[in-house]
Design an enzyme around this catalytic site. Sequence first.
Site, PDB file in Angstrom:
ATOM      1  N   ARG A 287      40.594  45.748  37.679  1.00  0.00           N
ATOM      2  CA  ARG A 287      40.402  45.884  39.134  1.00  0.00           C
ATOM      3  C   ARG A 287      39.715  47.194  39.516  1.00  0.00           C
ATOM      4  O   ARG A 287      39.998  47.762  40.577  1.00  0.00           O
ATOM      5  CB  ARG A 287      41.736  45.793  39.885  1.00  0.00           C
ATOM      6  CG  ARG A 287      42.353  44.403  39.892  1.00  0.00           C
ATOM      7  CD  ARG A 287      41.796  43.561  41.019  1.00  0.00           C
ATOM      8  NE  ARG A 287      42.273  42.188  40.891  1.00  0.00           N
ATOM      9  CZ  ARG A 287      43.269  41.679  41.597  1.00  0.00           C
ATOM     10  NH1 ARG A 287      43.885  42.403  42.479  1.00  0.00           N
ATOM     11  NH2 ARG A 287      43.627  40.429  41.420  1.00  0.00           N
TER      12      ARG A 287
ATOM     13  N   TYR B  26      48.445  28.374  40.090  1.00  0.00           N
ATOM     14  CA  TYR B  26      47.942  28.470  41.475  1.00  0.00           C
ATOM     15  C   TYR B  26      47.531  27.091  42.016  1.00  0.00           C
ATOM     16  O   TYR B  26      47.736  26.778  43.183  1.00  0.00           O
ATOM     17  CB  TYR B  26      46.751  29.438  41.548  1.00  0.00           C
ATOM     18  CG  TYR B  26      47.167  30.880  41.379  1.00  0.00           C
ATOM     19  CD1 TYR B  26      47.576  31.650  42.468  1.00  0.00           C
ATOM     20  CD2 TYR B  26      47.183  31.480  40.124  1.00  0.00           C
ATOM     21  CE1 TYR B  26      47.984  32.969  42.307  1.00  0.00           C
ATOM     22  CE2 TYR B  26      47.585  32.798  39.948  1.00  0.00           C
ATOM     23  CZ  TYR B  26      47.990  33.536  41.047  1.00  0.00           C
ATOM     24  OH  TYR B  26      48.400  34.839  40.887  1.00  0.00           O
TER      25      TYR B  26
HETATM   26  O1  CP3 Z   1      39.122  43.417  37.338  1.00  0.00           O
HETATM   27  C1  CP3 Z   1      38.214  43.363  38.206  1.00  0.00           C
HETATM   28  O2  CP3 Z   1      37.967  44.310  38.960  1.00  0.00           O
HETATM   29  C2  CP3 Z   1      37.330  42.135  38.284  1.00  0.00           C
HETATM   30  C3  CP3 Z   1      37.515  41.308  39.436  1.00  0.00           C
HETATM   31  C4  CP3 Z   1      38.802  40.532  39.539  1.00  0.00           C
HETATM   32  C5  CP3 Z   1      39.442  40.245  40.782  1.00  0.00           C
HETATM   33  N1  CP3 Z   1      40.482  39.417  40.528  1.00  0.00           N
HETATM   34  C6  CP3 Z   1      39.029  40.759  42.091  1.00  0.00           C
HETATM   35  C7  CP3 Z   1      39.955  40.647  43.233  1.00  0.00           C
HETATM   36  C8  CP3 Z   1      39.532  39.903  38.535  1.00  0.00           C
HETATM   37  C9  CP3 Z   1      39.336  39.937  37.029  1.00  0.00           C
HETATM   38  C10 CP3 Z   1      40.584  39.193  39.185  1.00  0.00           C
HETATM   39  C11 CP3 Z   1      41.538  38.373  38.427  1.00  0.00           C
HETATM   40  C12 CP3 Z   1      42.613  37.709  39.147  1.00  0.00           C
HETATM   41  N2  CP3 Z   1      42.596  37.170  40.392  1.00  0.00           N
HETATM   42  C13 CP3 Z   1      43.864  37.423  38.553  1.00  0.00           C
HETATM   43  C14 CP3 Z   1      44.261  37.718  37.128  1.00  0.00           C
HETATM   44  C15 CP3 Z   1      44.497  39.162  36.869  1.00  0.00           C
HETATM   45  C16 CP3 Z   1      45.699  39.719  37.529  1.00  0.00           C
HETATM   46  O3  CP3 Z   1      45.513  40.621  38.356  1.00  0.00           O
HETATM   47  O4  CP3 Z   1      46.821  39.305  37.197  1.00  0.00           O
HETATM   48  C17 CP3 Z   1      44.633  36.752  39.514  1.00  0.00           C
HETATM   49  C18 CP3 Z   1      46.056  36.269  39.337  1.00  0.00           C
HETATM   50  C19 CP3 Z   1      43.822  36.580  40.677  1.00  0.00           C
HETATM   51  C20 CP3 Z   1      44.163  35.879  41.930  1.00  0.00           C
HETATM   52  C21 CP3 Z   1      44.113  36.774  43.090  1.00  0.00           C
HETATM   53  N3  CP3 Z   1      42.952  37.282  43.622  1.00  0.00           N
HETATM   54  C22 CP3 Z   1      45.197  37.249  43.857  1.00  0.00           C
HETATM   55  C23 CP3 Z   1      46.645  36.933  43.566  1.00  0.00           C
HETATM   56  C24 CP3 Z   1      44.654  38.056  44.862  1.00  0.00           C
HETATM   57  C25 CP3 Z   1      45.402  38.688  46.002  1.00  0.00           C
HETATM   58  C26 CP3 Z   1      46.150  39.875  45.572  1.00  0.00           C
HETATM   59  C27 CP3 Z   1      45.492  41.099  46.092  1.00  0.00           C
HETATM   60  O5  CP3 Z   1      45.379  42.080  45.334  1.00  0.00           O
HETATM   61  O6  CP3 Z   1      45.123  41.098  47.284  1.00  0.00           O
HETATM   62  C28 CP3 Z   1      43.250  38.103  44.678  1.00  0.00           C
HETATM   63  C29 CP3 Z   1      42.269  38.860  45.477  1.00  0.00           C
HETATM   64  C30 CP3 Z   1      41.389  39.819  44.751  1.00  0.00           C
HETATM   65  N4  CP3 Z   1      40.726  39.565  43.579  1.00  0.00           N
HETATM   66  C31 CP3 Z   1      41.041  41.126  45.201  1.00  0.00           C
HETATM   67  C32 CP3 Z   1      40.141  41.646  44.254  1.00  0.00           C
HETATM   68  C33 CP3 Z   1      39.434  42.978  44.283  1.00  0.00           C
HETATM   69  C34 CP3 Z   1      41.492  41.775  46.491  1.00  0.00           C
HETATM   70  C35 CP3 Z   1      40.704  41.108  47.586  1.00  0.00           C
HETATM   71  C36 CP3 Z   1      40.380  41.986  48.765  1.00  0.00           C
HETATM   72  O7  CP3 Z   1      39.433  42.768  48.708  1.00  0.00           O
HETATM   73  O8  CP3 Z   1      41.087  41.790  49.763  1.00  0.00           O
END
Ligand code: CP3
Length: 342
Positions: free
Chosen positions: A23, A150
Site C-alpha cells: 500500500r 468478498y
Molecule cells: O499495495 C499497493 O499499494 C497496491 C494497490 C493495492 C490496493 N489494494 C489499493 C487500495 C493492493 C495490492 C490492494 C489489495 C487489496 N485490496 C487487498 C489485499 C491486500 C490486503 O490489504 O489485505 C484487499 C483485501 C483489498 C480490498 C480492499 N480495497 C479493501 C478492503 C479496501 C478498503 C479498505 C481501505 O483501506 O479503505 C480497498 C480500498 C483500497 N485499495 C485503497 C487502496 C489505496 C483505499 C482506497 C481509497 O483511496 O479510499
Amino acid sequence: MTKTILRALAGETLPTPPIWMMRQAGRYLPEYRATRAQAGDFLSLCYTPDLAAEVTLQPIRRYGFDAAILFADILLVPQALGADLWFVTGEGPRLSTITDAAGVAALKPVDAIHETLSPVYETLRILSRELPRETTLIGFAGAPWTVATYMVAGRGTKDQGPAHAMKAADRAAFSALIDRITDATIEYLSAQIDAGAEVVKLFDSWAGSLKGQDFDDFALAPATRIIAALKARHPGIPVIAFPREAGPRYEGFARATGADAVAIDNSVDAAWAAAHVQRDGCVQGNLDPRHMVTGGAELVSETRRIVEAFRGGPHIFNLGHGITPDADPDHVALMIETVRKG
Ligand code: CP3
C-alpha cells in the site's frame, strides 16, 4: 546489472535487502489524496491509466523504493466477472453477492475479463516506460479464496463467515467459484506480464481462516495451479505468494506452490521464519505497519531486528501488511534509512 528485487527473488543474499511497502501508494501521502480527489473516486482512479500510473510513481519519487506495485485493487476481478462493485467512503467495498451454484453459473466467461481490465494493462505499459531503470514493476491479483470471501459476502468480513457457510452447504458450488476465479486470475496476471509486470504477487489476505484440508484445497491448490500456468507461459517471471496469517502453514508453502518468495505477515516471528521459511528461498516482510504510525526508537530497533534475522538468506524488506492512512510519511523515510544505512 540486474535489479535488486529480481536478484533477491532469484535466491541471492544481498548485503542490504531491497525494499518496498504494501500500500505504498495510499492515503497517508498528501500527493495520493490530491490525485484521488482529481479522479473523483477510488474506482475511477483504478481505471484511469494516467492517474493510476501517477499514484504508483509517487512513492518511488518520494522515497526511491526498489519496486513499484501497480495501483489497482483485487476486487476488479469480480467486477470483470460480472459482479457489481462500489466503495462506501469510510466503510470499504460492497459487491453483489454469490451464494449458490446458480450465482456461479451466471458469472461472465473468463475471456470477457479483459474488456473491463484493459485500462489496468495500459497503466502497466505507462509504468514500464516511466519507472527508473533500477525499479522493479510488480503486478498483482487477489488469491481465489480471498476474492471469493468478498464475492460471497458482498463486503469485507472479520471471520469470512459467509464463504465458510457456502463451502459447508455446497462444496461443489464453492469449488466451482474458486475454479472460475483461478482461471480468471491466470488470464489477468498473464496479461499483466505481457503489459510489463516483471514480478507478480498473489494476495491471500484471509488464508489464515482456512484450516487443514480447506487450506490445501482453497489456498495451496489454487496458488499452485496459478503459478504453474504462469511459469509455463512466462518462464523466468517470479511470483510472490502472501498467505497472510497462515502461521505454521507458511512452512513449505513455497515448495508446495512453486512460489519464488513468500511474504510474511507481522504475526510471525522473524527468527522462526528465517529458520523454517527462508531455507526454501526468498522471504519478504515483516515489520508491523503500526511502526509507520508510532515511529521513534522502536521503529528503528524493530527494523534492525528484522534485517538481522533475515541476513543469512534472500530477503526483501517490507511491512507485514499494508501501511495505514494514519501513518506519518517521515516514519517511512526513517525506516528506509535504517534498512539502507544500518
Ligand atoms: O499495495 C499497493 O499499494 C497496491 C494497490 C493495492 C490496493 N489494494 C489499493 C487500495 C493492493 C495490492 C490492494 C489489495 C487489496 N485490496 C487487498 C489485499 C491486500 C490486503 O490489504 O489485505 C484487499 C483485501 C483489498 C480490498 C480492499 N480495497 C479493501 C478492503 C479496501 C478498503 C479498505 C481501505 O483501506 O479503505 C480497498 C480500498 C483500497 N485499495 C485503497 C487502496 C489505496 C483505499 C482506497 C481509497 O483511496 O479510499
